[in-house]
Each structure stands twice: as structure tokens, then as C-alpha cells.
Design a protein around this motif. Structure first.
Motif, PDB file in Angstrom:
ATOM      1  N   GLY A 138      41.940  53.058  47.892  1.00 20.89           N
ATOM      2  CA  GLY A 138      41.387  52.597  49.155  1.00 20.89           C
ATOM      3  C   GLY A 138      40.203  51.663  49.054  1.00 20.89           C
ATOM      4  N   ARG A 139      39.863  51.208  47.835  1.00 23.29           N
ATOM      5  CA  ARG A 139      38.705  50.342  47.632  1.00 23.29           C
ATOM      6  C   ARG A 139      39.102  49.099  46.849  1.00 23.29           C
ATOM      7  NH1 ARG A 139      37.270  54.013  50.350  1.00 23.29           N
ATOM      8  NH2 ARG A 139      35.303  55.181  50.366  1.00 23.29           N
ATOM      9  N   VAL A 140      38.397  47.999  47.079  1.00 27.95           N
ATOM     10  CA  VAL A 140      38.601  46.790  46.282  1.00 27.95           C
ATOM     11  C   VAL A 140      37.934  46.982  44.926  1.00 27.95           C
ATOM     12  CG1 VAL A 140      38.140  44.313  46.082  1.00 27.95           C
ATOM     13  CG2 VAL A 140      38.720  45.293  48.312  1.00 27.95           C
ATOM     14  N   VAL A 141      38.713  46.819  43.853  1.00 28.85           N
ATOM     15  CA  VAL A 141      38.147  46.967  42.509  1.00 28.85           C
ATOM     16  C   VAL A 141      37.968  45.621  41.818  1.00 28.85           C
ATOM     17  CG1 VAL A 141      39.011  49.311  42.186  1.00 28.85           C
ATOM     18  CG2 VAL A 141      40.435  47.368  41.488  1.00 28.85           C
ATOM     19  N   GLN A 142      38.681  44.601  42.286  1.00 31.15           N
ATOM     20  CA  GLN A 142      38.551  43.280  41.675  1.00 31.15           C
ATOM     21  C   GLN A 142      39.211  42.255  42.582  1.00 31.15           C
ATOM     22  OE1 GLN A 142      39.826  43.233  37.603  1.00 31.15           O
ATOM     23  NE2 GLN A 142      39.055  41.183  37.200  1.00 31.15           N
ATOM     24  N   GLU A 143      38.650  41.060  42.633  1.00 34.25           N
ATOM     25  CA  GLU A 143      39.296  39.964  43.348  1.00 34.25           C
ATOM     26  C   GLU A 143      38.927  38.647  42.701  1.00 34.25           C
ATOM     27  OE1 GLU A 143      37.936  38.971  47.421  1.00 34.25           O
ATOM     28  OE2 GLU A 143      36.614  40.703  47.223  1.00 34.25           O
ATOM     29  N   GLY A 144      39.794  37.666  42.865  1.00 39.51           N
ATOM     30  CA  GLY A 144      39.569  36.351  42.279  1.00 39.51           C
ATOM     31  C   GLY A 144      40.891  35.636  42.117  1.00 39.51           C
ATOM     32  N   ASP A 145      40.853  34.439  41.511  1.00 39.09           N
ATOM     33  CA  ASP A 145      42.110  33.727  41.285  1.00 39.09           C
ATOM     34  C   ASP A 145      42.845  34.353  40.101  1.00 39.09           C
ATOM     35  OD1 ASP A 145      40.993  32.699  38.914  1.00 39.09           O
ATOM     36  OD2 ASP A 145      40.248  30.926  39.941  1.00 39.09           O
ATOM     37  N   GLY A 146      44.093  33.949  39.926  1.00 39.46           N
ATOM     38  CA  GLY A 146      44.916  34.561  38.900  1.00 39.46           C
ATOM     39  C   GLY A 146      44.333  34.428  37.502  1.00 39.46           C
ATOM     40  N   ALA A 147      43.762  33.257  37.189  1.00 34.74           N
ATOM     41  CA  ALA A 147      43.219  33.040  35.848  1.00 34.74           C
ATOM     42  C   ALA A 147      42.055  33.987  35.567  1.00 34.74           C
ATOM     43  CB  ALA A 147      42.771  31.589  35.698  1.00 34.74           C
ATOM     44  N   THR A 148      41.197  34.195  36.569  1.00 37.09           N
ATOM     45  CA  THR A 148      40.045  35.086  36.396  1.00 37.09           C
ATOM     46  C   THR A 148      40.487  36.527  36.211  1.00 37.09           C
ATOM     47  OG1 THR A 148      38.673  33.633  37.757  1.00 37.09           O
ATOM     48  CG2 THR A 148      37.890  35.881  37.445  1.00 37.09           C
ATOM     49  N   ILE A 149      41.434  36.961  37.048  1.00 34.19           N
ATOM     50  CA  ILE A 149      41.907  38.347  36.980  1.00 34.19           C
ATOM     51  C   ILE A 149      42.572  38.623  35.635  1.00 34.19           C
ATOM     52  CG2 ILE A 149      43.515  40.026  37.964  1.00 34.19           C
ATOM     53  CD1 ILE A 149      41.200  39.535  39.820  1.00 34.19           C
ATOM     54  N   THR A 150      43.447  37.708  35.196  1.00 32.31           N
ATOM     55  CA  THR A 150      44.178  37.948  33.957  1.00 32.31           C
ATOM     56  C   THR A 150      43.281  37.852  32.735  1.00 32.31           C
ATOM     57  OG1 THR A 150      44.869  35.619  33.918  1.00 32.31           O
ATOM     58  CG2 THR A 150      46.398  37.203  34.882  1.00 32.31           C
ATOM     59  N   ALA A 151      42.230  37.046  32.808  1.00 24.37           N
ATOM     60  CA  ALA A 151      41.333  36.904  31.655  1.00 24.37           C
ATOM     61  C   ALA A 151      40.344  38.049  31.558  1.00 24.37           C
ATOM     62  CB  ALA A 151      40.581  35.576  31.737  1.00 24.37           C
ATOM     63  N   ARG A 152      39.920  38.594  32.704  1.00 22.63           N
ATOM     64  CA  ARG A 152      38.865  39.606  32.696  1.00 22.63           C
ATOM     65  C   ARG A 152      39.191  40.793  33.601  1.00 22.63           C
ATOM     66  NH1 ARG A 152      32.843  37.134  32.065  1.00 22.63           N
ATOM     67  NH2 ARG A 152      33.203  36.008  30.111  1.00 22.63           N
TER      68      ARG A 152
END
Length: 355
Positions: free
Chosen positions: A214-228
Motif C-alpha cells: 500500500g505504499r510507494v517504494v520507488q518511482e522513476g524512469d525505467g533506466a533509473t529503476i532497473t539500474a538502482r
């Protein structure tokens, strides 16, 4: 980019609480990902008006549609929203043309104008020849396109897509994903895509919002999410081994008995990640003693694409991808003890707290 969606979705349901903030701009596609039970469907239903908020607000194109503190609540049919449900939910007694014309008719268009608009939308999704077909006469991919045309025919400020490709077979999914990408690029409103499939999210969305419990744990573009990645779920989603530890320059201590070396420099609370393909397995301690090497025990093997995914236990649990030839050469089997080696150049370290 003007903002279409400004929402703080707070829903209390039994022992579960959704508390998610969402902002989506005009022409932007945002993917909402998370494991089962994370709250994805609850968030979609709250935006659509199918689930009233307990607190927070939903504002669409500057107009409040749900504010429990006032109280203010706008029913689904009066919200500027189009929805494509996972099972499409086409009206079985109506043909494709009248399914698409349904929304414009509800908005006040006369029958002829609504059907003319529906015909144009069926033309856009490549189904003009199927306008007289009932849903049972359509393939899964065709039904999905009719559902998309029906949702877009009302010129929604917000388009909601609930697992829109989940019901399709692999081949149809590939073609339909490409077509959906084109249609979303032409949509000038906001789009929220709810999915559990990282490929759908990475191909279709400009930005990813990942929720757990029920909480946001991460957000960003695909490159940011996949890298970190920042949680185990996100790491599994993008196919990385992920560990949290304490950084001291190029080293990260991830347990009492293991220090991993990376090319990156990091200090304090840190993550370290590497792909399964970067993991090499050896029957004994490798010559040259790579800086990242430790003994482990094989706990499982399974096919993963053209390779084998090997699960290992030791100072940390780790997944390794090896070729069938390499697995046969090493005679890999559950319970076997091996040495794990990972090059520092393929090990990525970064602060646990995003800057």
C-alpha cells in the motif's frame, strides 16, 4: 507538461491501508507496479470512483472529484475517465460498433453521431471490418482493441488500463503491445497502466511507480529503476541480485562474513547489485582469487530462457545464470558445494537513501 492527475489515494479496507500519491501529466503514461496484494487494483478503483477514499483527494484536470473531508464524491459515470479492464468487459449483446458508441451516447451524442465517432475509432485501431462482430466473435487481441477504442471514444482526461495485455497469448501480446504503444503516444490525456509485467511497463510507460503493502517504494524512469532497485521485489522484477549493507569506499559489507567490492565508491548505508549473468560458478576456489568470491551450496535449478537459473545459499542467497553446457560440465545439482565469483566491474554499489 500540464498536470492532469493530482491524487492522494488513502483507502482503509479491513487490515489493509493504501496510502499513495500520484501525479500524471498530459500525454504521460505512468505504470503502477507491485506484487499481488500491493494495492494496485485498489488505487485504480479509487481513481475510477469504484472505491471511495477514506482520506486524501482525487483531482482531475484541476477539478476535485473525490474529497472525503468536504465531503465530495463524483460517481464513476461523471468522471472524465476511460477504463480498459483486464477482461475487457465488452457488452456481449452489442456489436463492436455499438460497444464503442456506448460512451458517446451516454455523454449525450445522438445515435448517428455516436456511431460515426465509433466507426472512426474502430478505423484507428484497425477493426473497421469487424464493426458488426459481437465480442464472442472476436479474438483476444481484437477484443482488447475494441475495449481501448471504447475507452478513448469519450475523450477521457485519464485513461486507466488494468492489466490490458494479461489475457493474451505470447504472440498476440507482442503485436498488441506494439499497437497499444502507438495509441498511447497519440493520447493527449494522462494514462495509468496497472501491471505486474515489467516488460509491459518498460515498453509502454514514461515513468514507473512501484508500490508494496500500500505504499510507494520507488518511482522513476525505467533506466533509473532497473539500474538502482531499492527493494527485493524491484530487484527480482528487473532481474538483479540485491543486498543492503555498509559501504566503505569500494567495499560494501553485506553480512557478518561477506564484503563485496565494486567499482563505485560508496559510504554508509548502501545497496550493492549485480545480474545473475555476472555470476560465475567454480568447483573450487578460482585461481587468481577474484575479490568477490565465496563458497555456496546449490539449492535449486530451473530453466530461464536459454540458460539455467541456479539458486545458491551461503553468506548471502544469490541467483546465477549459466549455460546448459556449463551446468553439464560442472555437473551441477542441488546440494552441491561450489564457489561463486563476481567481478567488481559488474558489481554496482549506490547509497541506500536516494539523493
Amino acid at each position: 507538461m500540464s498536470e492532469i492527475v493530482d491524487a492522494h489515494l488513502v483507502v482503509d479496507r479491513g487490515g489493509f491501508r493504501l496510502d499513495v500519491r500520484l501525479r500524471i501529466g498530459a500525454g504521460e503514461v505512468v505504470a503502477l507496479l507491485g506484487p499481488n496484494g500491493a494495492g494496485k487494483t485498489t488505487a485504480l478503483r479509487a481513481l475510477a470512483g469504484l472505491q471511495p477514499l477514506s482520506a486524501g483527494h482525487v483531482t482531475l484536470a484541476g477539478v476535485d472529484v473525490d474529497r472525503p473531508d468536504r465531503p465530495l464524491w463524483t460517481p464513476p459515470e461523471r468522471r472524465p475517465i476511460g477504463v480498459v479492464f483486464q477482461d475487457y468487459l465488452l457488452f456481449p449483446h452489442l456489436n463492436a460498433l455499438d460497444n464503442v458508441a456506448f460512451g458517446p451516447r451516454r455523454q449525450g451524442a445522438d445515435r448517428r453521431a455516436a456511431r460515426a465517432l465509433a466507426a472512426r475509432w474502430l478505423e484507428r485501431v484497425g477493426l473497421r471490418a469487424y464493426e458488426r462482430s459481437r465480442p464472442r466473435q472476436l479474438s483476444g487481441g481484437q477484443a482488447q482493441r475494441v475495449a481501448l477504442a471504447r475507452a478513448l471514444a469519450v475523450h477521457p482526461k485519464l485513461l486507466l488500463l488494468d492489466e490490458p495485455l494479461a489475457a493474451l497469448d505470447a504472440r498476440t501480446r507482442l503485436d498488441t503491445r506494439a499497437a497499444l504503444h502507438r495509441h498511447l503516444a497519440e493520447h493527449d490525456g494522462a494514462t495509468l497502466l496497472v501491471t505486474h509485467d515489467p516488460l509491459d511497463a518498460l515498453v509502454l510507460a514514461d515513468r514507473l511507480v512501484i508500490i508494496e503493502d500500500g505504499r510507494v517504494v520507488q518511482e522513476g524512469d525505467g533506466a533509473t529503476i532497473t539500474a538502482r532497485p531499492r527493494t527485493d521485489y524491484v530487484a527480482r522484477l528487473v532481474g538483479l541480485n540485491l543486498y543492503r549493507g555498509t559501504g566503505d569506499g569500494h567495499s560494501v559489507r553485506v553480512g557478518a562474513d561477506l564484503v563485496l567490492t565494486a567499482d563505485d565508491t560508496v559510504h554508509g548505508d548502501a545497496f550493492v547489485a549485480f545480474p545473475p549473468a555476472a555470476v560465475a560458478l567454480h568447483p573450487k576456489r578460482p585461481d587468481g582469487s577474484p575479490r568477490n568470491a565465496w563458497p555456496a551450496t546449490i539449492t535449486g535449478l530451473q530453466r530461464h530462457g536459454d540458460n539455467l537459473r541456479i539458486q545458491l545459499d551461503g553468506p548471502v542467497t544469490v541467483a546465477a545464470d549459466v549455460t546448459p553446457a556449463a551446468a553439464a560440465h560442472l555437473n551441477l545439482a542441488p546440494g552441491q558445494e561450489v564457489w561463486v565469483a563476481v567481478k567488481a566491474a559488474e558489481t554496482h554499489a549506490y547509497p541506500a537513501t536516494p539523493h
